[in-house]
Every structure is written in C-alpha cells, then in structure tokens.
Scaffold this active site. Sequence first.
Site, PDB file in Angstrom:
ATOM      1  N   SER A 183       0.794  -1.226   0.000  1.00 49.31           N
ATOM      2  CA  SER A 183       0.000   0.000   0.000  1.00 49.31           C
ATOM      3  C   SER A 183       0.827   1.277   0.000  1.00 49.31           C
ATOM      4  CB  SER A 183      -0.949   0.000   1.199  1.00 49.31           C
ATOM      5  OG  SER A 183      -0.233  -0.221   2.398  1.00 49.31           O
ATOM      6  N   HIS A 211      -5.271  -3.243  -2.746  1.00 49.07           N
ATOM      7  CA  HIS A 211      -4.878  -2.239  -3.750  1.00 49.07           C
ATOM      8  C   HIS A 211      -4.763  -2.826  -5.151  1.00 49.07           C
ATOM      9  CE1 HIS A 211      -4.229   0.992  -0.872  1.00 49.07           C
ATOM     10  NE2 HIS A 211      -3.889   0.010  -0.048  1.00 49.07           N
ATOM     11  N   LYS A 242     -11.341   0.998  -2.045  1.00 49.20           N
ATOM     12  CA  LYS A 242     -10.312   1.704  -2.818  1.00 49.20           C
ATOM     13  C   LYS A 242     -10.797   1.862  -4.263  1.00 49.20           C
ATOM     14  CE  LYS A 242      -7.246   0.196   0.743  1.00 49.20           C
ATOM     15  NZ  LYS A 242      -8.031   0.827   1.751  1.00 49.20           N
TER      16      LYS A 242
END
Length: 396
Positions: A183, A211, A242
């Site tokens: 990340s 991610h 995200k």
Amino acid sequence: MSRYDWMEEEWERLKSVSLARSIRSVDAVIGEEGTWIRVSGKSLLNLSSNNYLGLAHDPRLKAAAVRGIEEWGAGATASRFVLGSHGLYEQLEQRLAEWKGREAALVFANGYQANTGVISALVGRGDAVFSDRLNHASIVDGIVLSRAEHCRYRHNDMEHLEYLLKRHQGARRKLIVTDTVFSMDGDLAPLADLVELKRRYGALLMVDEAHAGGVLGRSGEGLCHELGLSREVDIIMGTFSKAFGSYGAYVCGATSVVRYLTSKARSLIYSTALPPSVLASIHAALTIVQEEGERRKRLRELGSRFRGMLRERGFSVAEGRTPIIPLVLGESGVALQYSRMLEERGIAAVAIRPPTVPAGTARIRFTVMATHTTTELEWAADQLQQIRAELQWEGR
Ligand SMILES: Cc1ncc(COP(=O)(O)O)c(C=O)c1O
C-alpha cells in the site's frame, strides 16, 4: 496535575518529532471525477486518494445507494447472524465467487475487520504466521490478536521467508500472509514464489488484494488472477474501499475455508452488517469494474506518465504498474514540509510517516486516478520541481 498529563506529554513528544497526526476537514469534493477537493475554501488537486478508478462519485454508485436505502432501509440494525442477511449480501457473495473463480466468498464490514477476523480465526497459540515486513497494519493486528508466533520476513525476500519456514517446521499450523500490492510502495509480491514455498512447507497462503482489486487482472480481479494463481492461494482478501469507490471487504476461497470462517471470524459475528446503501453501491461498482476495462487501461497509462514526469524532473521514483507512486524523502519533517508546500500550491498529497512506513523512509505517497488529466499531472510535477528548488534540496 491532571490525569491526562501523560497523554499531553506523549502528544507533545510526537509533535516535536513531526509524528503527531490530525484530521483536516474537507469542505467538498468538486465534480464527479473526484480529482479536486475544496479545503478551507481552496481547491486542491487530489493526488492522495485510493479512489483509483474515480468511482466514488459516479452517479451510478450514488443512484444504487439510494435504491438500496429505499428498498432495505438505512441500516442493517444487527449482525447477519441475528436477523439473517438480505438478497444484496447473498447476490454479492455469489458474484464475487464467480468473478474470482473460487467456490465461495464472504463479505466483511471492512478490510481491517476482514484481516483481523480471518487471521485470528485461522491460527492461534502454537502456530506461526509468516508476514512480509511491509504488510498492512490490519494484518499485523490480526496476528497480534491471534497469539500465534509472528515471524516477519524482509520485504519480498523469499530466502528470508524460507529460512523462517525451516526454523518453524514444528509449528502446528503455518500461515504465510502478504499484500499483493504494497500500500505504501505500490510494488508487487512475488506470488509464484510464495505459492511454491507454501506448497513445499505445508503452509496456508493468504493474500490481501486491497490495492490490486479493480486495478490488476483482465476484469480487475487482482494479481492472483492476472498470474493465473488464484486457485493456488488459500484465502484471497480484498476491499471495496479503494478502486471500487465504496466500502467493505471480502474473502474468497474453498467452501471449507469460507464455511469455517463464517463460524469463527469474530469480527464478522460480533459486528453489525453493512448498510444496504453500501452493498448496493458495491454491486454497481463491481459491474463497472468488470465492464469498463478502459478505466484500468487509462489508470495504468497515467501511472507510467506521472512516473516519467517525475523522473524527467530529476526525482527518483521506482518503476511500477500500480497507481501508487511513493516519493521517498527520508525524515518525517521533510515529508511534512513538502506536503505543506504542495498544499499551498493547490495539491493535496499526504506525507506518510512512521510507524506507517519504516523509520527514515517518510514519503509523499502520490496516487493517480483514471479521472486525472495529463495536464493536471504535468502541473503537479512542475510544482514539485519548484518546491525542491525552493528548498534547495539536492539529489532528489
Ligand atoms: C493493504 C490493505 N489492507 C487492508 C486495509 C484496510 O481496509 P479498510 O480500509 O477497508 O478497513 C487497507 C486500507 O486501509 C490496506 O491498504
């Protein structure tokens, strides 16, 4: 003397070493792209968001959330184990399992709860967890909660991992856990090597695709899928907070694993289910992630363009194909100064400091979004160059 003196002292100490944290207030997000925000009346280009595909303000997600509320109400009112769960949950879990090519999936309230709940359900005293040093804090907290032995291996260092696996051959259960996209660095885990080691040493392998979801893989499935390894990984975890622009998380894997976790993950059992509005917006986001591959393509292009722009201006940034582009500056004070000066010039780019990253590697974590324009990125790179000149910061 006040009974809070020790807190005041610690806060003063954190401030003196540039490690105190505060939360700034945002007046508004401007437009549907999510690329500009307004803070204290000033417009800032957002280069710090995990909203990689620009979906958080997409009208389709908003409309779905409203429909979710109208049909099911504003809140879930209890854990799924108390009142059961409505169709939005079940449909989502089916869609996830299909998308990921696995037998079953289980939705959690968020990524933090998924990691802490899953790890503490899988291992306990007498077991060993092998975890990359740069894994997300929620993985670390899951290991602490589990009471298993925490064996941290050097970042992406497979020799070190193997050394630790050998040393802990006698552990009752062994679990290897890693982010697939790290990340704070944006680099990738060596998944094929991890699969090989987990096989050789009889360990379970869990990956966090927070991610990677929406960003990697042909339909945004993540790194496991992209490498054709999703069936080799025992537990694939991902989030909707995200690239999906929403909230929530999931794990998927074999039916036995998901069934076990349904009965054992305390963060799932003892917490209220997601609000219907959130589930409905995840459904809308999943459709877009699966069908609008051009967003992923553009994101990839913009990521490499921005890396190139920074390099052309003499900054050293690592190669990569994720939207996370760290500019490592070293000391926390320097990173904070850059971040402040960027903000003065109209750019929101957050300074990331220890303990989120190792000491001496404080950085600006830039993230690009599919909805940025190259002109915006070019302008941001110019601002950064001017700041460096102002600070007379040589060699970066
Ligand atoms: C790698 C990773 N795992 C887990 C999480 C936690 O997810 P969430 O924000 O949904 O709690 C995050 C994000 O904060 C993350 O970056």
